[in-house]
Design a protein around this motif. Structure first.
Motif, PDB file in Angstrom:
ATOM      1  N   CYS A  24     -14.520  20.114  15.148  1.00  0.00           N
ATOM      2  CA  CYS A  24     -13.247  19.657  14.589  1.00  0.00           C
ATOM      3  C   CYS A  24     -12.377  20.857  14.236  1.00  0.00           C
ATOM      4  O   CYS A  24     -12.780  22.015  14.385  1.00  0.00           O
ATOM      5  N   SER A  25     -11.198  20.581  13.736  1.00  0.00           N
ATOM      6  CA  SER A  25     -10.269  21.619  13.313  1.00  0.00           C
ATOM      7  C   SER A  25     -10.847  22.399  12.131  1.00  0.00           C
ATOM      8  O   SER A  25     -11.568  21.830  11.301  1.00  0.00           O
ATOM      9  N   PRO A  26     -10.524  23.691  12.010  1.00  0.00           N
ATOM     10  CA  PRO A  26     -11.002  24.483  10.873  1.00  0.00           C
ATOM     11  C   PRO A  26     -10.127  24.329   9.631  1.00  0.00           C
ATOM     12  O   PRO A  26     -10.411  24.942   8.611  1.00  0.00           O
ATOM     13  N   GLN A  27      -9.093  23.507   9.717  1.00  0.00           N
ATOM     14  CA  GLN A  27      -8.165  23.366   8.604  1.00  0.00           C
ATOM     15  C   GLN A  27      -7.934  21.902   8.270  1.00  0.00           C
ATOM     16  O   GLN A  27      -8.173  21.007   9.080  1.00  0.00           O
ATOM     17  N   GLY A  28      -7.447  21.680   7.041  1.00  0.00           N
ATOM     18  CA  GLY A  28      -7.053  20.342   6.632  1.00  0.00           C
ATOM     19  C   GLY A  28      -8.142  19.599   5.891  1.00  0.00           C
ATOM     20  O   GLY A  28      -9.331  19.934   5.976  1.00  0.00           O
ATOM     21  N   GLY A  29      -7.718  18.575   5.165  1.00  0.00           N
ATOM     22  CA  GLY A  29      -8.650  17.771   4.398  1.00  0.00           C
ATOM     23  C   GLY A  29      -9.241  16.627   5.197  1.00  0.00           C
ATOM     24  O   GLY A  29     -10.285  16.081   4.828  1.00  0.00           O
ATOM     25  N   MET A  30      -8.580  16.250   6.303  1.00  0.00           N
ATOM     26  CA  MET A  30      -9.087  15.170   7.155  1.00  0.00           C
ATOM     27  C   MET A  30      -9.105  15.697   8.587  1.00  0.00           C
ATOM     28  O   MET A  30      -8.055  15.979   9.166  1.00  0.00           O
ATOM     29  N   ARG A  31     -10.295  15.826   9.147  1.00  0.00           N
ATOM     30  CA  ARG A  31     -10.463  16.504  10.431  1.00  0.00           C
ATOM     31  C   ARG A  31     -11.099  15.577  11.459  1.00  0.00           C
ATOM     32  O   ARG A  31     -12.300  15.317  11.420  1.00  0.00           O
ATOM     33  N   ARG A  32     -10.292  15.096  12.365  1.00  0.00           N
ATOM     34  CA  ARG A  32     -10.745  14.152  13.401  1.00  0.00           C
ATOM     35  C   ARG A  32     -11.295  14.905  14.589  1.00  0.00           C
ATOM     36  O   ARG A  32     -10.711  15.887  15.047  1.00  0.00           O
ATOM     37  N   SER A  33     -12.447  14.464  15.097  1.00  0.00           N
ATOM     38  CA  SER A  33     -13.020  15.020  16.314  1.00  0.00           C
ATOM     39  C   SER A  33     -13.283  13.896  17.300  1.00  0.00           C
ATOM     40  O   SER A  33     -14.110  13.011  17.034  1.00  0.00           O
ATOM     41  N   HIS A  34     -12.599  13.930  18.435  1.00  0.00           N
ATOM     42  CA  HIS A  34     -12.838  12.931  19.483  1.00  0.00           C
ATOM     43  C   HIS A  34     -14.139  13.239  20.222  1.00  0.00           C
ATOM     44  O   HIS A  34     -14.798  12.323  20.744  1.00  0.00           O
ATOM     45  N   LYS A  35     -14.523  14.513  20.235  1.00  0.00           N
ATOM     46  CA  LYS A  35     -15.739  14.903  20.959  1.00  0.00           C
ATOM     47  C   LYS A  35     -16.990  14.347  20.299  1.00  0.00           C
ATOM     48  O   LYS A  35     -17.959  13.983  20.981  1.00  0.00           O
ATOM     49  N   THR A  36     -16.987  14.298  18.959  1.00  0.00           N
ATOM     50  CA  THR A  36     -18.165  13.778  18.245  1.00  0.00           C
ATOM     51  C   THR A  36     -17.905  12.393  17.647  1.00  0.00           C
ATOM     52  O   THR A  36     -18.788  11.818  17.011  1.00  0.00           O
ATOM     53  N   ASN A  37     -16.692  11.882  17.853  1.00  0.00           N
ATOM     54  CA  ASN A  37     -16.281  10.583  17.315  1.00  0.00           C
ATOM     55  C   ASN A  37     -16.503  10.504  15.800  1.00  0.00           C
ATOM     56  O   ASN A  37     -17.065   9.540  15.271  1.00  0.00           O
ATOM     57  N   THR A  38     -16.076  11.569  15.122  1.00  0.00           N
ATOM     58  CA  THR A  38     -16.241  11.648  13.676  1.00  0.00           C
ATOM     59  C   THR A  38     -14.912  11.990  13.002  1.00  0.00           C
ATOM     60  O   THR A  38     -13.992  12.518  13.629  1.00  0.00           O
ATOM     61  N   LEU A  39     -14.860  11.685  11.724  1.00  0.00           N
ATOM     62  CA  LEU A  39     -13.766  12.133  10.867  1.00  0.00           C
ATOM     63  C   LEU A  39     -14.397  12.793   9.650  1.00  0.00           C
ATOM     64  O   LEU A  39     -15.087  12.141   8.856  1.00  0.00           O
ATOM     65  N   VAL A  40     -14.190  14.090   9.523  1.00  0.00           N
ATOM     66  CA  VAL A  40     -14.678  14.826   8.359  1.00  0.00           C
ATOM     67  C   VAL A  40     -13.596  14.771   7.288  1.00  0.00           C
ATOM     68  O   VAL A  40     -12.435  15.126   7.541  1.00  0.00           O
ATOM     69  N   ILE A  41     -13.949  14.289   6.091  1.00  0.00           N
ATOM     70  CA  ILE A  41     -13.003  14.307   4.983  1.00  0.00           C
ATOM     71  C   ILE A  41     -13.523  15.311   3.953  1.00  0.00           C
ATOM     72  O   ILE A  41     -14.675  15.256   3.545  1.00  0.00           O
ATOM     73  N   VAL A  42     -12.646  16.234   3.590  1.00  0.00           N
ATOM     74  CA  VAL A  42     -13.006  17.323   2.688  1.00  0.00           C
ATOM     75  C   VAL A  42     -12.273  17.138   1.369  1.00  0.00           C
ATOM     76  O   VAL A  42     -11.046  17.035   1.339  1.00  0.00           O
ATOM     77  N   SER A  43     -13.021  17.082   0.293  1.00  0.00           N
ATOM     78  CA  SER A  43     -12.431  17.027  -1.039  1.00  0.00           C
ATOM     79  C   SER A  43     -12.569  18.404  -1.669  1.00  0.00           C
ATOM     80  O   SER A  43     -13.645  18.789  -2.125  1.00  0.00           O
ATOM     81  N   ASP A  44     -11.475  19.163  -1.641  1.00  0.00           N
ATOM     82  CA  ASP A  44     -11.478  20.543  -2.125  1.00  0.00           C
ATOM     83  C   ASP A  44     -11.045  20.559  -3.585  1.00  0.00           C
ATOM     84  O   ASP A  44      -9.869  20.454  -3.902  1.00  0.00           O
ATOM     85  N   HIS A  45     -12.002  20.688  -4.492  1.00  0.00           N
ATOM     86  CA  HIS A  45     -11.703  20.635  -5.918  1.00  0.00           C
ATOM     87  C   HIS A  45     -11.074  21.924  -6.438  1.00  0.00           C
ATOM     88  O   HIS A  45     -10.664  21.983  -7.595  1.00  0.00           O
ATOM     89  N   THR A  46     -11.003  22.960  -5.598  1.00  0.00           N
ATOM     90  CA  THR A  46     -10.285  24.163  -5.993  1.00  0.00           C
ATOM     91  C   THR A  46      -8.791  24.019  -5.727  1.00  0.00           C
ATOM     92  O   THR A  46      -8.000  24.848  -6.155  1.00  0.00           O
ATOM     93  N   ASN A  47      -8.415  22.968  -5.009  1.00  0.00           N
ATOM     94  CA  ASN A  47      -7.015  22.651  -4.736  1.00  0.00           C
ATOM     95  C   ASN A  47      -6.521  21.715  -5.834  1.00  0.00           C
ATOM     96  O   ASN A  47      -7.076  20.643  -6.037  1.00  0.00           O
ATOM     97  N   LEU A  48      -5.462  22.095  -6.538  1.00  0.00           N
ATOM     98  CA  LEU A  48      -5.002  21.317  -7.683  1.00  0.00           C
ATOM     99  C   LEU A  48      -4.148  20.115  -7.288  1.00  0.00           C
ATOM    100  O   LEU A  48      -3.759  19.327  -8.151  1.00  0.00           O
ATOM    101  N   LEU A  49      -3.851  19.960  -5.996  1.00  0.00           N
ATOM    102  CA  LEU A  49      -2.900  18.930  -5.599  1.00  0.00           C
ATOM    103  C   LEU A  49      -3.477  17.522  -5.665  1.00  0.00           C
ATOM    104  O   LEU A  49      -2.872  16.627  -6.249  1.00  0.00           O
ATOM    105  N   TYR A  50      -4.639  17.297  -5.074  1.00  0.00           N
ATOM    106  CA  TYR A  50      -5.171  15.940  -4.941  1.00  0.00           C
ATOM    107  C   TYR A  50      -6.122  15.598  -6.090  1.00  0.00           C
ATOM    108  O   TYR A  50      -6.844  16.459  -6.595  1.00  0.00           O
ATOM    109  N   GLU A  51      -6.125  14.332  -6.469  1.00  0.00           N
ATOM    110  CA  GLU A  51      -6.953  13.874  -7.582  1.00  0.00           C
ATOM    111  C   GLU A  51      -8.108  13.007  -7.087  1.00  0.00           C
ATOM    112  O   GLU A  51      -8.263  11.856  -7.475  1.00  0.00           O
TER     113      GLU A  51
END
Length: 282
Positions: A24-51
């Protein structure tokens, strides 16, 4: 056929490893991969934006979009919203330290996505899409080292201390009312740093119970006061500026040992009489 990633629950990997495993992509909080048919969701608690937050067994994950109202049909928001029918596997990672991704497991939507209000990157209130998800292979979220949660909270407190009074007030007024909980070695509460910072600035170095000056200044030359929830979080109290005061260490200890009703009443009256729309420069 399920994607074989060979990761164990609680395993830590770096961003390069995550990218190479899920393709998947090396960036972003939601990373779609068609090759593996997955969606990686990353919750980065060092980022103050999202709750993002755990509430019991449910993880409430904020969708894509840093500015303005979020759209459930925008890019990977739609992928996650349709994950019950599109066959895409959803894998959750949490980040407490930079470049350290903890694998929480495969998740699935536990209820319909909903909207709530959060601040955007420009500190403007906007609508966001929140996805409630639960783990598929475990009954409860895995326990993470308490040290990581403490480090994350310390980082957020440090960043909150750098904000202007206007920013602190805005973020504290719009903080989530319910404290997030997670399983560590002992149960801990993820307290909103802006609520804590607001209480200290409002107190201006004076304990709000005994009304005496803080006993000493810390290494940053600021009055040393503790923040205290009038109604304890463990008893269902809200993590809000209306329920949070600043106390000297002695009074804070007193409240947790005795919790006298006359003291509780005094603190509630201070809150009742305070104008939360104002925060004087300190």
């Amino acid at each position: 056929m399920a994607f074989q990633h060979n990761l164990k629950l609680g395993e830590s990997i770096n961003n390069n490893q995550l990218t190479s495993i899920f393709l998947c992509s090396p960036q972003g909080g939601m990373r779609r991969s068609h090759k593996t048919n997955t969606l990686v969701i990353v919750s980065d608690h060092t980022n103050l934006l999202y709750e993002d937050r755990w509430e019991g067994k449910v993880f409430h994950y904020t969708g894509m979009g840093q500015n303005g109202d979020q759209d459930i049909n925008y890019m990977q928001n739609r992928t996650l919203a349709e994950s019950r029918t599109n066959g895409v596997e959803i894998h959750l990672f949490e980040v407490f330290r930079e470049s350290e991704y903890i694998y929480m497991g495969e998740v699935s939507l536990s209820a319909a996505p909903y909207e709530e209000q959060q601040l955007d990157k420009g500190d403007k209130l906007r609508k966001v899409v929140v996805f409630p998800v639960t783990l598929k292979s475990a009954k409860n979220p895995i326990a993470v080292p308490e040290k990581l949660v403490q480090e994350k909270n310390a980082l957020k407190e440090k960043n909150a201390a750098k904000l202007t009074n206007e920013q602190v007030l805005n973020r504290a007024l719009n903080a989530s009312r319910k404290a997030a909980t997670r399983k560590t070695v002992a149960k801990t509460f993820d307290r909103d740093p802006n609520v804590m910072e607001y209480a200290k600035r409002w107190a201006s170095g004076i304990c709000q119970l005994c009304e005496k000056s803080a006993p000493y200044f810390n290494k940053k030359n600021k009055p040393h006061l503790h923040t205290h929830h009038i109604k304890w979080l463990s008893k269902g109290g809200e993590d809000t500026i209306e329920n949070t005061v600043a106390l000297c260490p002695n009074c804070h200890d007193k409240m947790h040992i005795l919790d006298l009703q006359e003291d509780v009443h005094k603190l509630k009256q201070k809150v009742k009489n305070h104008n939360f729309k104002l925060l004087m420069e300190v």
